[in-house]
Write an enzyme that holds these catalytic residues in place. Structure first.
Site, PDB file in Angstrom:
ATOM      1  N   LYS A  26      52.005  43.989  50.234  1.00  0.00           N
ATOM      2  CA  LYS A  26      51.142  42.809  50.075  1.00  0.00           C
ATOM      3  C   LYS A  26      51.303  42.162  48.712  1.00  0.00           C
ATOM      4  O   LYS A  26      51.261  40.925  48.591  1.00  0.00           O
ATOM      5  CB  LYS A  26      49.685  43.159  50.335  1.00  0.00           C
ATOM      6  CG  LYS A  26      48.989  43.982  49.270  1.00  0.00           C
ATOM      7  CD  LYS A  26      47.524  44.187  49.596  1.00  0.00           C
ATOM      8  CE  LYS A  26      46.843  45.043  48.531  1.00  0.00           C
ATOM      9  NZ  LYS A  26      46.778  44.390  47.223  1.00  0.00           N
ATOM     10  N   THR A  27      51.500  42.966  47.654  1.00  0.00           N
ATOM     11  CA  THR A  27      51.650  42.388  46.313  1.00  0.00           C
ATOM     12  C   THR A  27      52.929  41.573  46.225  1.00  0.00           C
ATOM     13  O   THR A  27      52.943  40.471  45.652  1.00  0.00           O
ATOM     14  CB  THR A  27      51.647  43.503  45.247  1.00  0.00           C
ATOM     15  OG1 THR A  27      50.433  44.243  45.345  1.00  0.00           O
ATOM     16  CG2 THR A  27      51.740  42.909  43.854  1.00  0.00           C
TER      17      THR A  27
ATOM     18  N   ASP B 154      43.362  38.297  46.403  1.00  0.00           N
ATOM     19  CA  ASP B 154      43.813  39.630  46.816  1.00  0.00           C
ATOM     20  C   ASP B 154      42.595  40.481  47.199  1.00  0.00           C
ATOM     21  O   ASP B 154      41.483  40.247  46.728  1.00  0.00           O
ATOM     22  CB  ASP B 154      44.566  40.272  45.649  1.00  0.00           C
ATOM     23  CG  ASP B 154      45.324  41.526  46.054  1.00  0.00           C
ATOM     24  OD1 ASP B 154      45.520  41.752  47.271  1.00  0.00           O
ATOM     25  OD2 ASP B 154      45.724  42.292  45.150  1.00  0.00           O
ATOM     26  N   GLU B 155      42.791  41.476  48.065  1.00  0.00           N
ATOM     27  CA  GLU B 155      41.744  42.438  48.461  1.00  0.00           C
ATOM     28  C   GLU B 155      40.463  41.717  48.911  1.00  0.00           C
ATOM     29  O   GLU B 155      39.351  42.073  48.503  1.00  0.00           O
ATOM     30  CB  GLU B 155      41.434  43.401  47.293  1.00  0.00           C
ATOM     31  CG  GLU B 155      42.629  44.164  46.763  1.00  0.00           C
ATOM     32  CD  GLU B 155      43.115  45.277  47.679  1.00  0.00           C
ATOM     33  OE1 GLU B 155      42.657  45.341  48.845  1.00  0.00           O
ATOM     34  OE2 GLU B 155      43.964  46.070  47.244  1.00  0.00           O
TER      35      GLU B 155
ATOM     36  N   GLN C 263      40.821  49.265  54.931  1.00  0.00           N
ATOM     37  CA  GLN C 263      40.696  49.876  53.612  1.00  0.00           C
ATOM     38  C   GLN C 263      39.462  49.366  52.868  1.00  0.00           C
ATOM     39  O   GLN C 263      39.413  49.408  51.636  1.00  0.00           O
ATOM     40  CB  GLN C 263      41.962  49.614  52.793  1.00  0.00           C
ATOM     41  CG  GLN C 263      43.213  50.223  53.424  1.00  0.00           C
ATOM     42  CD  GLN C 263      44.435  50.082  52.534  1.00  0.00           C
ATOM     43  OE1 GLN C 263      44.545  50.719  51.478  1.00  0.00           O
ATOM     44  NE2 GLN C 263      45.358  49.239  52.944  1.00  0.00           N
TER      45      GLN C 263
ATOM     46  N   ARG D 261      47.717  57.492  51.378  1.00  0.00           N
ATOM     47  CA  ARG D 261      48.221  57.626  50.006  1.00  0.00           C
ATOM     48  C   ARG D 261      49.482  58.478  49.985  1.00  0.00           C
ATOM     49  O   ARG D 261      50.236  58.455  49.003  1.00  0.00           O
ATOM     50  CB  ARG D 261      47.181  58.298  49.088  1.00  0.00           C
ATOM     51  CG  ARG D 261      45.852  57.591  48.914  1.00  0.00           C
ATOM     52  CD  ARG D 261      45.979  56.135  48.579  1.00  0.00           C
ATOM     53  NE  ARG D 261      45.918  55.316  49.783  1.00  0.00           N
ATOM     54  CZ  ARG D 261      46.334  54.066  49.874  1.00  0.00           C
ATOM     55  NH1 ARG D 261      46.889  53.489  48.834  1.00  0.00           N
ATOM     56  NH2 ARG D 261      46.228  53.394  51.003  1.00  0.00           N
TER      57      ARG D 261
END
Length: 603
Positions: free
Chosen positions: A28-29, A208-209, A239, A547
């Site tokens: 995503k980044t 973002d987020e 998330q 993770r």
């Protein structure tokens, strides 16, 4: 940048509101960065681009990638890349006068705000027993972050205190941390010409987020974007794990309703984890009802099975983890980053002691080691004074911790109390009762529940000792060993990281141990009564599993979590660990126990 077809589609889209549903580890980044670069390369002025993140780390990563892409930026004409709070502070530097401050204002942190509340309470002679300063601070924060009216959402006295608090901030030419979002929103709503100025300035907005936004952040974005509708948001409702901070994942789920004509693009290819880990985590999260479904996949190999390990106690669980890590670190080809994740900070106690015993250096990410935590040190000081009446260091700590009258009472009751054979648990109860310690924690700290969990963990551990001197000796040896451990074999390359699941979000590790996956811990017992809370606990499980890149261990003692049974069983290997030998038991059936009838159903 090398982009897959879906990432490329998101980068190139030019049709207005865009919702990028970015699964765990899906890049995503890179996609968000690519979109910023594309907007600028198509002719938009860099200064017309506003990219908002939740952490400075994320903002720096995006900025570094943009610089690496070759886009020419200069000080006077560059996009804003930063957090919500840094953006709010920038607005207030220009508009502070509209809230009765000047541009040289101070930003109060949590301690500053708490001190100010205590000062106001003392000024008006308001009892801290009836109104806890830390609770008032939490309530004031909620009023601001949720854009509420104090008069309608706080009792009469707290509402009046809130107004006094606001006036004192103004007198101090200060804003608190929540003001950095709430006050710009307030200025925009009350000054249409100011809102128009910023709408005209920022024609391209990226967030973002987005699943982590609260009401104030949501409103800030909505106001800025309502003129041009060039809004891109990136996130993953699977998330969303920060409701305790006021985050509302429904902002993400309702984006298409808020912005008609939204284009939705799903990033579903995971670049982080093996096939088994992705399938296992997906198998868990599919049980949530409130979500945007996605099919996470990876081109990586299936990899190792997910290993589920049962132990007879926390200590044996920790022993298994430490032993497995020790064996991994000894291998000459081993160069994996390693994380031990847990639901609550109190769980670190057994893990830390096992790592120390196996001479494994470790780092606590974003927190203190168990015996360095204030509440643990306070109780230990009381127990040391009970064992040794001449311990002046413990006396000084008690005097600094409590008001004079309370400190004198604690010192009087604890001094030498352990020399007559009084049990450890009775001594701890004496300390807690004499000082009314839980009330002190509740009054002084917003995270008092977490601190009480730490105390309960200490009580549980102390209960296994037959004498106070034996317990204190063991604690001292652990602390001493930990100091030596800092200079130990693996200190040059400390790869073992301990942290809560919440703090692990956004990180990745070659090997992950998710410990204490039992009913009452994950899911936490406080989540049993509300379906939304249970779904957030499941999202915590999903975040922790994703993770891991290569190896994932899930350990438990007592009653296994319901989430363990939601992992497709063909993906797991099940082991029992315990016995005198401290090895996998020979009679391992390789199967999970039957689901426990004590699991609480919810609608």
């Amino acid at each position: 940048m090398e982009l897959n077809p879906k990432q490329q589609e998101a980068v190139n889209y030019e049709g207005g509101p865009l919702l990028i549903v970015a699964g765990a580890g899906s890049g995503k980044t890179k996609t968000l960065t690519g979109r910023v670069v594309k907007i600028i390369s198509k002719g938009a002025s860099p200064s017309s681009v506003l990219a908002i993140t939740f952490t400075n780390k994320a903002a720096k990563e995006i900025k570094d990638r943009i610089m690496a892409s070759g886009v020419n930026l200069n000080q006077g004409n560059s996009p804003f890349l930063g957090t919500f709070h840094s953006f709010g502070a920038r607005i207030l530097k220009e508009e502070a006068d509209k809230e009765g401050r000047n541009k040289n204002f101070t930003i109060f942190d949590g301690d500053d705000s708490l001190s100010l509340i205590k000062k106001i309470m003392k000024q008006y002679n308001i009892s801290k027993e009836k109104y806890k300063p830390s609770e008032l601070l939490r309530d004031f924060s909620a009023v601001k972050s949720e854009m509420l009216k104090a008069e309608g959402n706080l009792e009469t006295v707290p509402a009046k205190l809130f107004q006094e608090y606001e006036e004192e901030l103004k007198k101090n030419n200060a804003f608190d941390f929540d003001d950095l979002i709430e006050k710009p929103v307030k200025i925009f709503l009350q000054n249409p010409e100011v809102l128009k100025k910023y709408q005209d300035k920022y024609k391209h907005i990226l967030v973002d987020e987005y699943q982590d936004t609260n009401s104030a952040q949501y409103t800030l974005v909505k106001l800025l974007a309502e003129k041009h509708h060039n809004l891109t948001v990136v996130g993953d409702d699977a998330q969303a794990i920060y409701s305790f901070r006021g985050a509302d994942y429904r902002n993400f789920l309702n984006f298409e309703r808020d912005y008609p004509g939204t284009k939705v693009i799903k990033l579903e290819e995971n670049y982080r984890s093996s096939g088994n880990i992705i399938r296992g985590a997906s198998g868990v999260i599919k049980y949530n009802k409130n979500q945007k479904p996605k099919e996470l996949w990876t081109s990586k190999k299936e990899g190792e099975p997910i290993r589920i390990v049962s132990a007879k106690s926390q200590e044996q669980e920790a022993e298994f983890i430490a032993k497995t890590i020790k064996d991994t670190l000894k291998r000459s080809d081993a160069n994996k980053s390693i994380a031990i994740l847990y639901r609550t900070n109190a769980q670190s106690r057994a893990i830390e002691q096992a790592l120390i015993r196996f001479d494994i250096a470790y780092k606590i990410f974003g927190g203190l080691k168990f015996y360095e935590r204030k509440e643990i040190k306070d109780i230990i000081s009381g127990l040391r004074l009970a064992s040794n009446p001449f311990d002046s260091v413990s006396v000084e700590r008690i005097k600094k911790t409590f008001y004079k009258a309370v400190a004198e009472k604690v010192i009087s009751n604890m001094t030498g109390a352990g020399t007559s054979g009084t049990g450890i648990l009775d001594l701890i109860n004496t300390f807690l009762g004499t000082s009314d310690y839980f009330a002190v924690l509740k009054s002084e700290f917003g995270n008092f529940r977490e601190r009480i969990e730490n105390i309960n963990e200490l009580i549980s551990y102390a209960g296994g000792f037959s004498s106070l001197p034996e317990f204190l000796e063991q604690v001292s040896l652990l602390q001493s060993s930990d100091e030596q451990n800092k200079k130990g074999l693996f200190e040059k390359d400390v790869r073992v990281n301990l942290m809560t699941i919440h703090l692990s979000k956004g990180l990745e590790f070659g090997m992950v141990f998710l410990c204490g996956v039992t009913e009452g811990i994950l899911p936490h017992e406080r989540s049993y009564a509300v379906a939304d809370d249970m779904e957030e606990e499941r999202r915590l499980m999903y975040v922790s599993m994703t993770r891991a890149k290569e190896e994932l261990y899930i350990t438990y003692s007592s009653v296994p979590s319901r989430f363990i049974y939601e992992i497709p069983q063909e993906l797991v290997q099940v082991y029992n660990f315990g016995g005198v030998s401290g090895r996998f038991e020979d009679d391992n059936s390789g199967e999970l126990p039957d689901e426990d009838e004590r699991y609480i159903e919810y609608d």
